[in-house]
Enzyme design. Structure first.
Site, PDB file in Angstrom:
ATOM      1  CG  ASP A 184      -1.903  -1.200   1.151  1.00 33.48           C
ATOM      2  OD1 ASP A 184      -2.425  -1.487   0.061  1.00 33.48           O
ATOM      3  OD2 ASP A 184      -2.107  -1.847   2.195  1.00 33.48           O
TER       4      ASP A 184
ATOM      5  CG  HIS B 200      -3.703  -5.277   2.379  1.00 34.89           C
ATOM      6  ND1 HIS B 200      -3.113  -4.346   1.546  1.00 34.89           N
ATOM      7  CD2 HIS B 200      -3.852  -6.389   1.630  1.00 34.89           C
ATOM      8  CE1 HIS B 200      -2.927  -4.867   0.362  1.00 34.89           C
ATOM      9  NE2 HIS B 200      -3.368  -6.121   0.372  1.00 34.89           N
TER      10      HIS B 200
HETATM   11  P1  NAD Z   1      -0.739 -18.141  -6.223  1.00 34.54           P
HETATM   12  O1  NAD Z   1      -1.940 -18.980  -6.369  1.00 34.54           O
HETATM   13  O2  NAD Z   1       0.034 -17.769  -7.425  1.00 34.54           O
HETATM   14  O3  NAD Z   1       0.286 -18.824  -5.207  1.00 34.54           O
HETATM   15  C1  NAD Z   1      -0.112 -19.310  -3.969  1.00 34.54           C
HETATM   16  C2  NAD Z   1       0.722 -20.521  -3.652  1.00 34.54           C
HETATM   17  O4  NAD Z   1       0.315 -21.015  -2.372  1.00 34.54           O
HETATM   18  C3  NAD Z   1       0.564 -21.682  -4.652  1.00 34.54           C
HETATM   19  O5  NAD Z   1       1.826 -22.052  -5.167  1.00 34.54           O
HETATM   20  C4  NAD Z   1      -0.058 -22.788  -3.821  1.00 34.54           C
HETATM   21  O6  NAD Z   1       0.369 -24.084  -4.188  1.00 34.54           O
HETATM   22  C5  NAD Z   1       0.425 -22.416  -2.431  1.00 34.54           C
HETATM   23  N1  NAD Z   1      -0.329 -23.049  -1.356  1.00 34.54           N
HETATM   24  C6  NAD Z   1      -1.655 -23.301  -1.283  1.00 34.54           C
HETATM   25  N2  NAD Z   1      -1.933 -23.936  -0.133  1.00 34.54           N
HETATM   26  C7  NAD Z   1      -0.762 -24.063   0.529  1.00 34.54           C
HETATM   27  C8  NAD Z   1      -0.403 -24.626   1.774  1.00 34.54           C
HETATM   28  N3  NAD Z   1      -1.307 -25.209   2.575  1.00 34.54           N
HETATM   29  N4  NAD Z   1       0.901 -24.597   2.131  1.00 34.54           N
HETATM   30  C9  NAD Z   1       1.828 -24.027   1.335  1.00 34.54           C
HETATM   31  N5  NAD Z   1       1.540 -23.478   0.145  1.00 34.54           N
HETATM   32  C10 NAD Z   1       0.260 -23.497  -0.243  1.00 34.54           C
HETATM   33  O7  NAD Z   1      -1.182 -16.814  -5.436  1.00 34.54           O
HETATM   34  P2  NAD Z   1      -0.349 -15.454  -5.245  1.00 34.54           P
HETATM   35  O8  NAD Z   1      -0.662 -14.524  -6.342  1.00 34.54           O
HETATM   36  O9  NAD Z   1       1.058 -15.795  -4.945  1.00 34.54           O
HETATM   37  O10 NAD Z   1      -1.067 -14.862  -3.933  1.00 34.54           O
HETATM   38  C11 NAD Z   1      -0.949 -15.508  -2.704  1.00 34.54           C
HETATM   39  C12 NAD Z   1      -1.748 -14.775  -1.629  1.00 34.54           C
HETATM   40  O11 NAD Z   1      -1.187 -13.465  -1.389  1.00 34.54           O
HETATM   41  C13 NAD Z   1      -3.210 -14.524  -1.994  1.00 34.54           C
HETATM   42  O12 NAD Z   1      -4.023 -14.774  -0.880  1.00 34.54           O
HETATM   43  C14 NAD Z   1      -3.255 -13.054  -2.359  1.00 34.54           C
HETATM   44  O13 NAD Z   1      -4.512 -12.481  -2.179  1.00 34.54           O
HETATM   45  C15 NAD Z   1      -2.242 -12.505  -1.370  1.00 34.54           C
HETATM   46  N6  NAD Z   1      -1.697 -11.183  -1.690  1.00 34.54           N
HETATM   47  C16 NAD Z   1      -1.473 -10.328  -0.659  1.00 34.54           C
HETATM   48  C17 NAD Z   1      -0.938  -9.078  -0.881  1.00 34.54           C
HETATM   49  C18 NAD Z   1      -0.677  -8.143   0.260  1.00 34.54           C
HETATM   50  O14 NAD Z   1      -0.454  -6.954   0.021  1.00 34.54           O
HETATM   51  N7  NAD Z   1      -0.630  -8.597   1.498  1.00 34.54           N
HETATM   52  C19 NAD Z   1      -0.616  -8.683  -2.195  1.00 34.54           C
HETATM   53  C20 NAD Z   1      -0.850  -9.577  -3.226  1.00 34.54           C
HETATM   54  C21 NAD Z   1      -1.410 -10.833  -2.970  1.00 34.54           C
HETATM   55  C1  LMR Z   2      -3.148  -6.239  -3.481  1.00 36.57           C
HETATM   56  O1  LMR Z   2      -3.337  -5.255  -2.781  1.00 36.57           O
HETATM   57  O2  LMR Z   2      -2.725  -6.155  -4.651  1.00 36.57           O
HETATM   58  C2  LMR Z   2      -3.409  -7.603  -2.915  1.00 36.57           C
HETATM   59  O3  LMR Z   2      -4.020  -7.532  -1.672  1.00 36.57           O
HETATM   60  C3  LMR Z   2      -4.070  -8.534  -3.840  1.00 36.57           C
HETATM   61  C4  LMR Z   2      -5.501  -8.191  -4.127  1.00 36.57           C
HETATM   62  O4  LMR Z   2      -6.342  -9.076  -3.986  1.00 36.57           O
HETATM   63  O5  LMR Z   2      -5.785  -7.056  -4.515  1.00 36.57           O
END
Ligand code: NAD
Ligand code: LMR
Length: 337
Positions: free
Chosen positions: A173, A200
């Site tokens: 953010d 967030h």
């Molecule tokens: P993705 O699907 O590309 O990757 C997620 C990974 O988690 C996959 O490789 C999957 O196999 C793995 N996984 C699922 N269950 C699991 C478990 N029990 N143990 C270990 N690994 C496991 O998704 P992504 O784009 O990498 O996003 C991941 C998460 O991060 C989402 O929930 C997304 O919303 C979040 N996110 C948060 C922010 C933030 O600012 N905090 C920003 C972007 C995304």
């Molecule tokens: C973000 O802020 O990009 C992440 O939290 C992923 C989303 O779901 O927007």
């Protein structure tokens, strides 16, 4: 006398370097995912990391083999759930970064991810409580406003919760806010620092644009505030069903993890980052966790900064954020209780 003190000093240096080495194992859970891979790549470049431990339910051997060829000093190991992989991934970890779970598709809110991600995060918290209770836990998995309480409640149940070492990663953010303000003002983002507080997701993300030292018209203020609050949606729309922010998130996650390492093993002072942590700032309104700038020290959260002087516009944003945050936090707490 001189020789004895020299030996003592050499011995203490050795003891320090041994413990420092043991202290900088970094585990990434969800390491083969969209965020996990580039985040692991960035952590491989961090000189504080001695061992990079990559865990995912699929594909980690390949990701680990690939990253392990990069010629920095850390070793890289990949684990899946087979052969007690999670245990091996976590044992001895100093920092555990968690981007495991599903991302959004267009039309979804982060809260829509709760049903799938809550149990993933709880299970990883249970394992963390067992195998590395003293680690610093960095939670990326959404919805962060609820997954942090889930992680905390799970650690509490196991009797190992340390609020100084549990962080919801909200760095993206402030990264976005800095970039968006720089675009509007025609400046270099490094000269546009924006404090973002709250949580967030949507209205819980509250940028304190009045503290930037810049002036904005009402239209600019409305547009920037909206863009910072809903920046994640821009990426979700653009990716059109294939996921949400991964590369900018890896950048932001690596920045936060590096700050934690700088403060906890690098001995750096005055490290300040935003994070969603257990906080007293809005406790009187029933909000147990809140993101604001925190000062990091050798043991994690050393000081939680207040909001400082904020405008009436921002007070209004906070008043909308608080009830939503309270709802998200309660939902996380109830899931474990
Ligand atoms: P993705 O699907 O590309 O990757 C997620 C990974 O988690 C996959 O490789 C999957 O196999 C793995 N996984 C699922 N269950 C699991 C478990 N029990 N143990 C270990 N690994 C496991 O998704 P992504 O784009 O990498 O996003 C991941 C998460 O991060 C989402 O929930 C997304 O919303 C979040 N996110 C948060 C922010 C933030 O600012 N905090 C920003 C972007 C995304
Ligand atoms: C973000 O802020 O990009 C992440 O939290 C992923 C989303 O779901 O927007």
């Amino acid at each position: 006398m001189f020789a004895a003190s020299r030996i003592a000093s050499v011995a203490s240096k050795r003891a320090f370097s041994t413990s420092a080495a043991n202290l900088s194992k970094v585990a990434v859970l969800g390491a083969a995912g969209g965020i996990g891979q580039p985040l692991s790549l960035l952590m491989k470049q961090n000189p504080h990391v001695t061992e990079l431990s990559l865990y995912d339910i699929v594909n980690t051997p390949g990701v680990a083999a690939d990253i392990s060829h990069i010629n920095t000093n850390s070793t890289v190991k990949g684990y899946t759930a087979e052969n007690d992989g999670l245990k091996s991934a976590l044992e001895g970890a100093h920092v555990v970064i968690i981007p495991a779970g599903v991302p959004r598709k267009p039309g979804m809110t982060r809260d829509d991810l709760f049903n799938t991600n809550a149990s993933i995060v709880r299970d990883l918290a249970e394992a963390s409580a067992k195998y590395c209770p003293d680690a610093h836990f960095l939670i990326i998995s959404n919805p962060v406003n609820s997954t942090v309480p889930i992680f905390a409640e799970t650690l509490k149940k196991a009797g190992v919760f340390n609020p100084k070492k549990l962080y919801g990663v909200t760095t993206l953010d402030v990264v976005r806010a800095s970039r968006f303000v720089a675009e509007v003002k025609g400046k270099d983002p490094k000269d546009c620092k924006v404090t973002v507080v709250g949580g967030h997701s949507g209205v819980t993300i509250v940028p304190l644009l009045s503290q930037t030292g810049e002036s904005f018209t009402k239209e600019q203020l409305d547009a920037l505030t909206h863009r910072i609050q809903f920046g994640g949606d821009e990426v979700v729309q653009a990716k059109n069903g294939t996921g949400s922010a991964t590369l900018s998130m890896a950048f932001a996650g690596a920045r936060f993890a590096s700050s934690v390492l700088d403060a906890t093993v690098g001995g750096k002072k005055g490290v300040v980052e935003p994070s969603f942590v257990q906080s007293d700032l809005f406790k009187d309104q029933g909000v147990e966790y809140f993101s604001s700038n925190i000062e990091l020290g050798p043991n994690g959260v050393e000081k939680i900064n207040g909001l400082g002087e904020i405008s009436d516009y921002e007070k209004e944003l906070i008043s909308k954020a608080v009830p939503e945050l309270k709802k998200n936090i309660t939902k996380g707490n109830s899931f474990v209780q």
